[in-house]
Design a protein around this motif. Sequence first.
Motif: not given
Length: 73
Positions: A49-56, A58-61
Amino acid sequence: MTDRLSKSEIAKDALQEGVETVASTVGEVATIITTAVKDVANAIGGLATDAFAIRDAARQAAERAELDEQPDA
């Protein structure tokens, strides 16, 4: 008159007590293992769950940075 236990009844009682003790110990160990597996699965799920949140994030940034770099038309 005193009631006395025969040797075979004493042996049966000892065997029964041993089997009950082993069954109880096996149950305790199974509970420990089951709880450990559940806890590990929960921890891995939290990590995913944390990995998905970090990926999202980073994508938004990256998308925001790309928009900031575009010249105004």
